[in-house]
Design a protein around this motif. Structure first.
Motif, mmCIF file in Angstrom:
data_model
loop_
_atom_site.group_PDB
_atom_site.id
_atom_site.type_symbol
_atom_site.label_atom_id
_atom_site.label_comp_id
_atom_site.label_asym_id
_atom_site.label_seq_id
_atom_site.Cartn_x
_atom_site.Cartn_y
_atom_site.Cartn_z
ATOM 1 N N ASP A 244 0.827 -1.051 -0.045
ATOM 2 C CA ASP A 244 0.034 -0.091 -0.049
ATOM 3 C C ASP A 244 0.939 1.393 -0.054
ATOM 4 O O ASP A 244 1.718 1.387 0.847
ATOM 5 N N THR A 245 1.147 1.974 -1.023
ATOM 6 C CA THR A 245 1.581 3.109 -0.856
ATOM 7 C C THR A 245 0.736 4.363 -0.575
ATOM 8 O O THR A 245 1.309 5.455 -0.769
ATOM 9 N N CYS A 246 -0.381 4.235 -0.237
ATOM 10 C CA CYS A 246 -1.191 5.360 0.023
ATOM 11 C C CYS A 246 -1.057 5.698 1.770
ATOM 12 O O CYS A 246 -0.784 6.642 2.033
ATOM 13 N N GLY A 247 -1.554 4.421 2.433
ATOM 14 C CA GLY A 247 -1.092 4.727 3.882
ATOM 15 C C GLY A 247 -2.601 4.366 4.522
ATOM 16 O O GLY A 247 -2.502 4.400 5.947
ATOM 17 N N ARG A 248 -3.821 4.922 3.918
ATOM 18 C CA ARG A 248 -4.991 4.999 4.800
ATOM 19 C C ARG A 248 -5.983 4.672 3.731
ATOM 20 O O ARG A 248 -6.267 5.480 2.717
ATOM 21 N N HIS A 249 -6.928 3.760 4.193
ATOM 22 C CA HIS A 249 -8.252 3.570 3.285
ATOM 23 C C HIS A 249 -9.513 3.417 4.198
ATOM 24 O O HIS A 249 -9.188 2.963 5.232
ATOM 25 N N ASP A 250 -10.540 3.816 3.621
ATOM 26 C CA ASP A 250 -11.629 3.891 4.624
ATOM 27 C C ASP A 250 -12.639 2.682 4.540
ATOM 28 O O ASP A 250 -12.954 1.999 3.476
ATOM 29 N N THR A 251 -13.024 2.490 5.677
ATOM 30 C CA THR A 251 -14.020 1.350 5.935
ATOM 31 C C THR A 251 -15.430 1.818 6.304
ATOM 32 O O THR A 251 -16.326 1.099 6.388
ATOM 33 N N SER A 252 -15.628 3.057 6.739
ATOM 34 C CA SER A 252 -16.744 3.393 7.631
ATOM 35 C C SER A 252 -17.618 4.384 6.339
ATOM 36 O O SER A 252 -18.856 4.526 6.940
ATOM 37 N N GLY A 253 -17.472 5.029 5.465
ATOM 38 C CA GLY A 253 -18.142 5.916 4.828
ATOM 39 C C GLY A 253 -19.239 5.313 3.791
ATOM 40 O O GLY A 253 -20.343 5.804 3.325
ATOM 41 N N GLY A 254 -18.961 3.888 3.320
ATOM 42 C CA GLY A 254 -19.785 3.223 2.534
ATOM 43 C C GLY A 254 -19.986 4.020 0.853
ATOM 44 O O GLY A 254 -19.009 4.516 0.602
#
Lengths: 211, 250
Positions: free
Chosen positions: A94-104
């Motif tokens: 992962d070269t971004c570092g953060r991905h969302d799990t809550s926004g749908g």
């Protein structure tokens, strides 16, 4: 925030396609295969769902995933957990570092509430998911909270939640290994009303390697 | 209009007295039990934490058309807050309101912690024992309505607090339960609701000791023009336009 680099060579991929902005995509990955999603333009939200290809009533569970890892965001090493508590995919790089799990996902209906009743007729991620899943006999009953790769949705200690400018740059990638035979569905998000796509949806590239 | 971020704090001194003549049904659930029912539009389901709950998991559907169902992601993002409280609403996946939170003396309800399942209970309480878990209770309950595993969505957890740190770490906050606290959920459509009274998946304590809850359903007053939930923000106003349209042709 954790990032990692990848050694996978695009020249050896068995699949290499660009998904245009706003479009759906789906494919079955065999256990062991590795897929890459590349954010070509930067700041493009990639809505992502995964099902057990052999028994699709087993599917990604956002809550089981975050509870199992004790963290709301995904990055290198995160395991995507099903509603049966099993590992479906692992994030290898992962070269971004953060991905969302809550926004749908955005939908025609939620757009009408969030942005204005006239926005109901805009294209939305749920439309894309329904298009991507229909060939496999899946539909609205199978919609659950999804992952938003490359999307930044910080949650504060008092629960406030915002969709803010992304942290993904052009060329950011995430590599996922299938830990079972998986049906992957993607909506390359068409949202133009908030900063998740910098108000401008852009294409993504998908590559697949044999494990 | 008030933004949800400046909604009033929960009033923990509210005694919550309901005129007995307004009560339509009233049951007490022991720990580990599950409950399902249809709350008609305009009536209110109260859930009272009698002894200091370890968590109550909730899922819900449009009772008239259960393909429409709870969406916790929309509920959080439309209101810019993931911690439910008085004045907020619970959104369906069709841009409509299932429930309004018209009263709440707890102040802590969680959208992130999910629900217990057979594996999580086995890990926490030990192998080889039978521990009732929320996921299996949901499955059994929805079967009564012709629904299956495919219809079970991410859930809400009442009477629990999960703190989120800057880098996303989730921590269950202990000691926030208050015996006697309650939440009032006013149905904005005919709502099929399922409750599982099992400990929250992240509740750290063992042994397994869920506490009883009480679930009266009452004929609550009709919303007034200045109703807090209906006017909380422009999004709520639009959500109710969508919801009321469902019933406008009756």
């Amino acid at each position: 925030m954790t990032t990692s680099q990848t050694q996978l060579d695009p020249q050896t991929a068995i699949y290499d396609e660009v998904v245009p902005s706003r479009h759906p995509w789906s494919r079955v990955l065999k256990r062991g295969q590795i897929m890459r999603i590349e954010d070509l333009g930067g700041n493009q939200a990639v809505d992502f769902l995964v099902y057990n290809a052999d028994a699709p009533d087993e599917r990604y569970s956002a809550q089981d995933t975050t509870v199992a890892q004790g963290n709301l965001y995904l990055t290198t090493g995160s395991k995507l957990i099903s509603n049966d508590g099993r590992v479906m995919m692992t994030i290898l790089n992962d070269t971004c570092g953060r991905h969302d799990t809550s926004g749908g996902a955005c939908s025609c209906e939620s757009n009408s509430v969030r942005f204005g009743l006239d926005k109901r007729f805009q294209h939305a991620c749920v439309e894309n998911f329904l298009t991507a899943l229909a060939p496999y006999g899946l539909g609205k009953r199978d919609m659950v909270s999804n992952i938003n790769f490359f999307m930044n949705v910080p949650v504060s200690d008092n629960g406030t939640l915002e969709i803010v400018d992304g942290i993904s740059a052009p060329g950011s990638i995430v590599d996922l290994r299938a830990e079972m035979n998986t049906l992957v569905a993607i909506s390359n998000c068409p949202q133009i009303n908030n900063p998740c796509n910098a108000y401008n949806p852009t294409p993504i590239r998908i590559l697949i390697w044999e494990g | 209009m008030v933004q949800s971020s400046v909604l009033p704090n929960s009033d923990s001194s509210n005694p919550g007295t309901i005129d007995p003549a307004l009560i339509l049904r009233d049951e007490t659930l022991p720990g580990s039990a599950y409950w399902h029912g249809i709350i008609k539009r305009g009536n209110t389901l109260r859930i009272t934490d009698l002894e200091g709950s370890q968590g109550v998991s909730l899922i819900c559907y449009n009772a008239d058309n259960p393909i429409e169902r709870l969406n916790v992601a929309d509920t959080a993002k439309i209101q810019f807050n993931a911690f439910l409280k008085k004045g907020m609403v619970i959104y369906s996946d069709m841009g409509r309101v299932l429930f309004s939170i018209t009263e709440d003396t707890s102040g802590y309800h969680d959208l992130f912690g999910g629900c217990s399942n057979a594996a999580s209970n086995a890990a926490k309480y030990g192998e080889g024992e039978f521990w009732v878990n929320a996921r299996d209770s949901f499955r059994r309950a929805v079967t009564r309505y012709g629904l299956t595993k495919r219809d079970i969505m991410p859930n809400i957890n009442l009477f629990t607090r999960v703190a989120i740190e800057l880098e996303g770490k989730m921590t269950f906050v202990e000691g926030i339960e208050k015996p006697g606290s309650f939440i009032d959920l006013r149905a904005e459509m005919n709502v099929l609701v399922v409750l599982s009274n099992c400990p929250h998946a992240l509740h750290p304590s063992t042994p397994y000791a869920p506490k009883p809850i009480q679930v009266p359903v009452w004929n609550s007053p009709a919303p007034t023009a200045d109703d807090l939930c209906r006017n909380a923000n422009p999004e709520a106003v639009r959500g109710f336009v969508n919801t009321d349209a469902l019933f406008a042709q009756d």
